[in-house]
Design a protein around this motif. Structure first.
Motif, mmCIF file in Angstrom:
data_model
loop_
_atom_site.group_PDB
_atom_site.id
_atom_site.type_symbol
_atom_site.label_atom_id
_atom_site.label_comp_id
_atom_site.label_asym_id
_atom_site.label_seq_id
_atom_site.Cartn_x
_atom_site.Cartn_y
_atom_site.Cartn_z
ATOM 1 N N GLU A 1 0.751 -1.184 0.103
ATOM 2 C CA GLU A 1 -0.049 -0.088 0.195
ATOM 3 C C GLU A 1 0.811 1.051 0.019
ATOM 4 N N ASP A 2 0.572 1.985 -1.036
ATOM 5 C CA ASP A 2 1.613 3.135 -1.175
ATOM 6 C C ASP A 2 0.988 4.335 -1.352
ATOM 7 N N ALA A 3 1.709 5.688 -0.673
ATOM 8 C CA ALA A 3 0.959 6.943 -0.478
ATOM 9 C C ALA A 3 1.450 7.819 -1.850
ATOM 10 N N PHE A 4 0.373 8.289 -2.405
ATOM 11 C CA PHE A 4 0.818 9.250 -3.578
ATOM 12 C C PHE A 4 -0.004 10.557 -3.288
ATOM 13 N N LEU A 5 0.344 11.543 -3.832
ATOM 14 C CA LEU A 5 -0.170 13.152 -3.771
ATOM 15 C C LEU A 5 0.198 13.386 -2.098
ATOM 16 N N GLY A 6 1.284 13.225 -1.702
ATOM 17 C CA GLY A 6 1.567 13.320 -0.212
ATOM 18 C C GLY A 6 0.681 12.552 0.689
ATOM 19 N N GLY A 7 0.047 11.656 0.216
ATOM 20 C CA GLY A 7 -0.731 10.798 1.362
ATOM 21 C C GLY A 7 -2.028 11.205 1.294
ATOM 22 N N GLN A 8 -2.706 11.825 0.027
ATOM 23 C CA GLN A 8 -3.866 12.164 -0.082
ATOM 24 C C GLN A 8 -4.712 11.012 -0.733
ATOM 25 N N LEU A 9 -3.835 10.049 -1.304
ATOM 26 C CA LEU A 9 -4.008 9.087 -2.312
ATOM 27 C C LEU A 9 -3.341 7.841 -1.627
ATOM 28 N N ARG A 10 -4.017 6.763 -1.390
ATOM 29 C CA ARG A 10 -3.467 5.315 -0.790
ATOM 30 C C ARG A 10 -3.751 4.017 -1.739
ATOM 31 N N LEU A 11 -2.846 3.721 -2.460
ATOM 32 C CA LEU A 11 -3.115 2.701 -3.287
ATOM 33 C C LEU A 11 -2.443 1.438 -3.206
ATOM 34 N N LYS A 12 -3.349 0.291 -3.254
ATOM 35 C CA LYS A 12 -2.726 -0.865 -3.073
ATOM 36 C C LYS A 12 -2.179 -1.426 -4.410
ATOM 37 N N GLN A 13 -1.130 -1.987 -4.663
ATOM 38 C CA GLN A 13 -0.652 -2.582 -6.015
ATOM 39 C C GLN A 13 0.219 -3.957 -5.860
ATOM 40 N N LYS A 14 0.593 -4.590 -6.924
ATOM 41 C CA LYS A 14 1.373 -5.777 -6.679
ATOM 42 C C LYS A 14 2.656 -5.421 -6.226
ATOM 43 N N ARG A 15 3.421 -6.293 -5.323
ATOM 44 C CA ARG A 15 4.795 -5.960 -5.158
ATOM 45 C C ARG A 15 5.682 -6.044 -6.204
ATOM 46 N N SER A 16 5.132 -7.055 -7.241
ATOM 47 C CA SER A 16 6.108 -7.220 -8.570
ATOM 48 C C SER A 16 5.336 -6.927 -9.789
ATOM 49 N N GLY A 17 6.047 -6.807 -10.649
ATOM 50 C CA GLY A 17 5.441 -6.307 -12.089
ATOM 51 C C GLY A 17 5.554 -4.865 -12.261
ATOM 52 N N HIS A 18 4.557 -4.336 -13.115
ATOM 53 C CA HIS A 18 4.500 -2.975 -13.101
ATOM 54 C C HIS A 18 3.833 -2.114 -12.000
ATOM 55 N N ARG A 19 4.633 -1.200 -11.696
ATOM 56 C CA ARG A 19 4.069 -0.451 -10.337
ATOM 57 C C ARG A 19 4.012 1.182 -10.739
ATOM 58 N N ALA A 20 3.045 1.643 -10.185
ATOM 59 C CA ALA A 20 2.552 2.992 -10.343
ATOM 60 C C ALA A 20 3.679 3.811 -10.019
ATOM 61 N N GLY A 21 3.958 5.063 -10.756
ATOM 62 C CA GLY A 21 5.026 5.969 -10.314
ATOM 63 C C GLY A 21 4.716 7.249 -10.726
ATOM 64 N N HIS A 22 5.886 8.280 -10.807
ATOM 65 C CA HIS A 22 5.560 9.630 -11.106
ATOM 66 C C HIS A 22 4.993 9.965 -12.529
#
Length: 256
Positions: free
Chosen positions: A10-31
């Motif tokens: 579970e990773d924070a985006f937008l300075g914590g305004q958005l928290r998203l779950k994603q797979k540990r492996s494979g394509h991962r969301a970024g900038h």
């Protein structure tokens, strides 16, 4: 949620305004996804579709900034679509998740609720790595998410053009050395282009381009001053951190 999705972060985006779950492996969301959202103009009431949404990062980031949009998250991978649906719910963002191949025909789109000329805004981050110069990942999902064929961009732009209403807008991100491909794809039915080069460091060639195009637009193209992600010391610039943390938008978004 299926057993294949139990190994998540579970990773924070937008300075914590958005928290998203994603797979540990494979394509991962970024900038790239956050920059795409920050470059996309939308207003309350607009129907917005994120093509190839993955876990929903770009579309959900846009919805966090612009309340009241009618968001669709279109994704070919059922497991990623399931994650996108769960992420929208966890962040209390209304979104419709659609499992569909971007390259599907008009009939398949219409059956999924995306008839021609029915959408106000499309944003997309298609696979853009050149297979001739990019070693493919053994992870199939990562390969699909990153590597383009010679028809990828044309097919995705065609899908966007079909569902957008007249004067609807498309915003996309692509690798900078493929700008000629972007201009060629958009020459069929789009105009009023605004192009923002993105540089990793000052003095170095751009690594990405963000492009906003209007279906049926006739205004002259605009090439905007480049965005520098890092200082010479390779520390992220303050203006970039403001964008990544949701406090600012990119100049492709017109001032209110």
């Amino acid at each position: 949620m299926s057993e294949a999705l139990t190994d998540l972060t579970e990773d924070a985006f937008l300075g914590g305004q958005l928290r998203l779950k994603q797979k540990r492996s494979g394509h991962r969301a970024g900038h790239d996804a956050i920059l795409l959202a920050a470059a996309t103009e939308a207003r309350a009431g607009d129907r917005v579709v994120d093509l190839g949404a993955g876990i929903g990062t770009a579309g959900l980031a846009l919805a966090r900034r612009v309340a009241g949009i009618r968001l669709g998250l279109l994704e070919i991978d059922p497991e990623l679509a399931e994650l996108a649906r769960a992420n929208a719910a966890a962040n209390a963002i209304a979104a419709e998740t659609i499992v569909l191949d971007v390259t599907a025909d008009a009939q398949a789109f219409a059956a999924s609720g995306l008839a021609p000329d029915s959408v106000d805004v499309v944003l997309m981050n298609p696979p853009f790595n050149d297979p001739a110069r990019h070693r493919g990942s053994p992870d199939q999902a990562r390969q699909i998410a990153h590597v383009a064929t010679d028809q990828t961009l044309n097919a995705w732009v065609h899908a966007a053009r079909r569902i957008l209403r007249s004067h609807g807008a498309l915003t996309l991100i692509w690798r900078a050395d493929g700008i000629a491909e972007v201009l060629a794809a958009l020459s069929r039915g789009f105009g009023s282009l605004a192009i923002l080069p993105v540089h990793g460091e000052a003095g170095r060639p751009a690594i990405r381009v963000l492009v906003r195009a209007v279906k049926g637009g006739r205004a002259p193209a605009r090439l905007l001053p480049g965005l520098m992600l890092n200082e010479e010391s390779r520390v992220p610039k303050k203006e970039v951190m403001d964008i990544l943390e949701g406090r600012a938008v990119l100049p492709l978004v017109e001032p209110c």
